[in-house]
Design a protein around this motif. Structure first.
Motif: not given
Length: 209
Positions: A124-125, A117-118, A120-122
């Protein structure tokens, strides 16, 4: 170039499908095997990739014949989503293998989910923040000098692969020292090392060319 690369990718995918179809029928579709997670991940990665290649060829053909900034953005978003999805499936498969090697501790599952998740989120941001500043060539290739999303994505993937490889080799070493090493443990370690080399080496080769 974009169009030729898309057709080349589709040709390789079709060749791989034809070469391994017999094994798929024997090990995946035969013997009444239950529909388990790894089986689903295998089939999804195999046929999602094929559909993605076909769609990418269509999109690349449209972009080449009707170049426009919006179409370039759409094409880039599509390729990014496909890359995230395919690497995500590969990461999950590798994590499931390591999870099984360690007798399925819930703490390891939570740790792996946190890492995935980390990553993907980083990425994506970073993609969302850098997307408006991208510039494209007439053939829709990105020509912007700074691409922070790529760095975040590559860095997150590298960290994840290092963790997976480290845990795999640690298990292999402890098994060898304890005298309970099996061909399966050796196979997982060997394949994990090959995957790590392929994932980390591919960007370096692409950068060199």
């Amino acid at each position: 170039m974009l169009q030729y690369a898309s057709y080349g990718g589709l040709a390789l995918a079709l060749c791989e499908l034809g070469l391994t179809l017999r094994g798929e029928i024997q090990y995946i579709w035969s013997n009444g095997r239950r529909f388990r997670l790894v089986r689903f991940l295998y089939l999804f990665s195999r046929y999602f990739a094929l559909v993605a290649h076909i769609a990418n060829c269509c999109l690349a053909t449209i972009v080449v014949h009707h170049p426009a900034v919006k179409l370039c953005h759409y094409s880039l978003v599509y390729r990014a989503v496909v890359a995230f999805t395919m690497l995500g499936v590969l990461d999950v498969i590798l994590m499931v293998r390591v999870y099984a090697l360690y007798n399925q501790p819930i703490s390891m599952a939570i740790f792996f989910v946190f890492l995935l998740v980390g990553k993907v989120v980083s990425a994506a941001v970073a993609t969302y923040q850098g997307f408006p500043h991208l510039r494209f060539s007439p053939s829709c290739l990105v020509i912007s000098k700074s691409q922070p999303a790529t760095a975040f994505f590559a860095g997150g993937e590298l960290v994840l692969q290092l963790v997976i490889l480290g845990l795999t080799l640690s298990r292999h070493i402890s098994a060898a020292r304890g005298g309970w090493s099996t061909p399966l443990v050796s196979l997982v370690s060997r394949q994990g090392s090959i995957v790590f080399a392929a994932i980390t080496g591919s960007p370096l080769v692409a950068y060199a060319f």
